[in-house]
Design an enzyme around this catalytic site. Structure first.
Site, PDB file in Angstrom:
ATOM      1  N   HIS A  18      18.942 -29.474 -55.288  1.00 48.64           N
ATOM      2  CA  HIS A  18      18.619 -28.200 -54.613  1.00 48.64           C
ATOM      3  C   HIS A  18      18.096 -27.184 -55.627  1.00 48.64           C
ATOM      4  O   HIS A  18      17.132 -26.466 -55.360  1.00 48.64           O
ATOM      5  CB  HIS A  18      19.875 -27.614 -53.937  1.00 48.64           C
ATOM      6  N   LYS A  42      28.812 -32.002 -39.668  1.00 50.51           N
ATOM      7  CA  LYS A  42      29.234 -32.503 -40.980  1.00 50.51           C
ATOM      8  C   LYS A  42      30.594 -31.920 -41.345  1.00 50.51           C
ATOM      9  O   LYS A  42      30.846 -30.749 -41.124  1.00 50.51           O
ATOM     10  CB  LYS A  42      28.223 -32.070 -42.050  1.00 50.51           C
ATOM     11  N   ARG A  91      12.705 -36.431 -50.948  1.00 53.00           N
ATOM     12  CA  ARG A  91      13.202 -37.341 -51.972  1.00 53.00           C
ATOM     13  C   ARG A  91      12.631 -38.739 -51.819  1.00 53.00           C
ATOM     14  O   ARG A  91      12.561 -39.489 -52.772  1.00 53.00           O
ATOM     15  CB  ARG A  91      14.737 -37.430 -51.905  1.00 53.00           C
ATOM     16  N   SER A 130      24.404 -34.111 -51.180  1.00 54.46           N
ATOM     17  CA  SER A 130      25.709 -33.445 -51.280  1.00 54.46           C
ATOM     18  C   SER A 130      26.829 -34.430 -50.974  1.00 54.46           C
ATOM     19  O   SER A 130      27.857 -34.450 -51.651  1.00 54.46           O
ATOM     20  CB  SER A 130      25.762 -32.258 -50.322  1.00 54.46           C
TER      21      SER A 130
HETATM   22  N1  COA Z   1      18.019 -32.852 -53.826  1.00 49.04           N
HETATM   23  C1  COA Z   1      19.239 -33.354 -53.580  1.00 49.04           C
HETATM   24  N2  COA Z   1      19.763 -33.478 -52.338  1.00 49.04           N
HETATM   25  C2  COA Z   1      18.999 -33.054 -51.325  1.00 49.04           C
HETATM   26  C3  COA Z   1      17.728 -32.514 -51.516  1.00 49.04           C
HETATM   27  C4  COA Z   1      17.252 -32.416 -52.832  1.00 49.04           C
HETATM   28  N3  COA Z   1      16.039 -31.921 -53.114  1.00 49.04           N
HETATM   29  N4  COA Z   1      17.218 -32.191 -50.298  1.00 49.04           N
HETATM   30  C5  COA Z   1      18.147 -32.515 -49.403  1.00 49.04           C
HETATM   31  N5  COA Z   1      19.217 -33.034 -50.024  1.00 49.04           N
HETATM   32  C6  COA Z   1      20.429 -33.554 -49.395  1.00 49.04           C
HETATM   33  C7  COA Z   1      21.312 -32.481 -48.825  1.00 49.04           C
HETATM   34  O1  COA Z   1      22.302 -32.112 -49.758  1.00 49.04           O
HETATM   35  C8  COA Z   1      21.905 -33.166 -47.618  1.00 49.04           C
HETATM   36  O2  COA Z   1      23.020 -33.908 -48.041  1.00 49.04           O
HETATM   37  P1  COA Z   1      24.225 -34.219 -47.031  1.00 49.04           P
HETATM   38  O3  COA Z   1      23.612 -34.866 -45.798  1.00 49.04           O
HETATM   39  O4  COA Z   1      25.047 -35.140 -47.801  1.00 49.04           O
HETATM   40  O5  COA Z   1      24.862 -32.886 -46.735  1.00 49.04           O
HETATM   41  C9  COA Z   1      20.853 -34.187 -47.192  1.00 49.04           C
HETATM   42  O6  COA Z   1      20.013 -34.339 -48.300  1.00 49.04           O
HETATM   43  C10 COA Z   1      20.058 -33.742 -46.009  1.00 49.04           C
HETATM   44  O7  COA Z   1      19.491 -32.460 -46.314  1.00 49.04           O
HETATM   45  P2  COA Z   1      18.943 -31.543 -45.163  1.00 49.04           P
HETATM   46  O8  COA Z   1      18.062 -32.321 -44.286  1.00 49.04           O
HETATM   47  O9  COA Z   1      18.389 -30.318 -45.812  1.00 49.04           O
HETATM   48  O10 COA Z   1      20.252 -31.269 -44.310  1.00 49.04           O
HETATM   49  P3  COA Z   1      21.115 -30.025 -44.263  1.00 49.04           P
HETATM   50  O11 COA Z   1      22.299 -30.298 -43.409  1.00 49.04           O
HETATM   51  O12 COA Z   1      21.404 -29.568 -45.637  1.00 49.04           O
HETATM   52  O13 COA Z   1      20.190 -28.931 -43.538  1.00 49.04           O
HETATM   53  C11 COA Z   1      18.875 -28.006 -41.696  1.00 49.04           C
HETATM   54  C12 COA Z   1      19.534 -29.216 -42.336  1.00 49.04           C
HETATM   55  C13 COA Z   1      19.679 -26.752 -41.817  1.00 49.04           C
HETATM   56  C14 COA Z   1      17.562 -27.724 -42.404  1.00 49.04           C
HETATM   57  C15 COA Z   1      18.618 -28.398 -40.228  1.00 49.04           C
HETATM   58  O14 COA Z   1      19.776 -29.014 -39.738  1.00 49.04           O
HETATM   59  C16 COA Z   1      18.293 -27.215 -39.357  1.00 49.04           C
HETATM   60  O15 COA Z   1      17.185 -26.702 -39.387  1.00 49.04           O
HETATM   61  N6  COA Z   1      19.268 -26.799 -38.533  1.00 49.04           N
HETATM   62  C17 COA Z   1      19.127 -25.652 -37.637  1.00 49.04           C
HETATM   63  C18 COA Z   1      19.086 -26.102 -36.182  1.00 49.04           C
HETATM   64  C19 COA Z   1      17.678 -26.388 -35.762  1.00 49.04           C
HETATM   65  O16 COA Z   1      16.786 -25.565 -35.852  1.00 49.04           O
HETATM   66  N7  COA Z   1      17.479 -27.610 -35.242  1.00 49.04           N
HETATM   67  C20 COA Z   1      16.183 -28.056 -34.786  1.00 49.04           C
HETATM   68  C21 COA Z   1      15.391 -28.605 -35.925  1.00 49.04           C
HETATM   69  S1  COA Z   1      13.808 -29.120 -35.415  1.00 49.04           S
END
Ligand code: COA
Length: 157
Positions: A18, A42, A91, A130
């Site tokens: 991140h 989660k 990624r 994460s």
């Molecule tokens: N380096 C390391 N880890 C990374 C990374 C990076 N560059 N990018 C993402 N990750 C990891 C995250 O830590 C996360 O790990 P986890 O699943 O173990 O927690 C995983 O990859 C997935 O990341 P992400 O897709 O960003 O999930 P998130 O839960 O952190 O966030 C939101 C997701 C908030 C962006 C998404 O759920 C959202 O937009 N929610 C709002 C509701 C909404 O609008 N829904 C409709 C969407 S169309």
């Protein structure tokens, strides 16, 4: 035109992956907001407030980066807070399949002027998430270098 970008996620905990995306996005846009979301699907290690605090502490030296939280649709938060860019990290091709679906759906919901921009994750961090960091830490493995030092201290506490 000033650019205001959002980088959102659960950040439970924030990782060096991140931090890599945040430090690069901070150079590209005038203002970058880290939007922390409580993802009810989660099981979290840190509360929303703790995650915000950790991010503020870790990012205190970035003048154009701030931390906020939101709930509900990301597109609603984006539209009502004047963002013109949403940053996402990629990624792997697996991320791409998920991200393209989300980007297209968000595109329907965004105001006209909002773009989703993808940054390729530094290969050093392409295998971390994460959850994997939490699992290795909980089972006694070494996660030095995978999360910022301040965050590792909080995890140990
Ligand atoms: N380096 C390391 N880890 C990374 C990374 C990076 N560059 N990018 C993402 N990750 C990891 C995250 O830590 C996360 O790990 P986890 O699943 O173990 O927690 C995983 O990859 C997935 O990341 P992400 O897709 O960003 O999930 P998130 O839960 O952190 O966030 C939101 C997701 C908030 C962006 C998404 O759920 C959202 O937009 N929610 C709002 C509701 C909404 O609008 N829904 C409709 C969407 S169309």
């Amino acid at each position: 035109m000033k650019t205001k970008a959002l980088y959102s996620g659960s950040f439970d905990p924030p990782t060096m992956g991140h931090m890599d995306i945040i430090s690069r996005a901070a150079k590209l846009y005038d203002e970058l907001v880290i939007g922390v979301i409580g993802n009810p699907s989660k099981k979290s290690m840190f509360t929303l407030e703790e995650r915000e605090d950790m991010l503020r502490e870790t990012l205190k030296d970035f003048d154009n980066v701030s931390v906020d939280h939101f709930s509900g649709l990301l597109a609603d938060y984006v539209n009502s807070n004047g963002f013109n860019v949403v940053v996402r990290g990629l990624r792997s091709t697996t991320d791409f399949d998920y991200e393209i679906q989300m980007a297209h759906m968000n595109d329907r919901l965004f105001n006209d002027s909002v773009e989703t921009v993808f940054l390729m994750t530094d290969p050093k961090y392409s295998y971390i998430s994460s959850s994997v960091v939490k699992e290795v830490f909980t089972l006694g493995g070494d996660i030095n270098g995978l999360v910022p030092d301040e965050i590792l201290k909080r995890m140990i506490k």
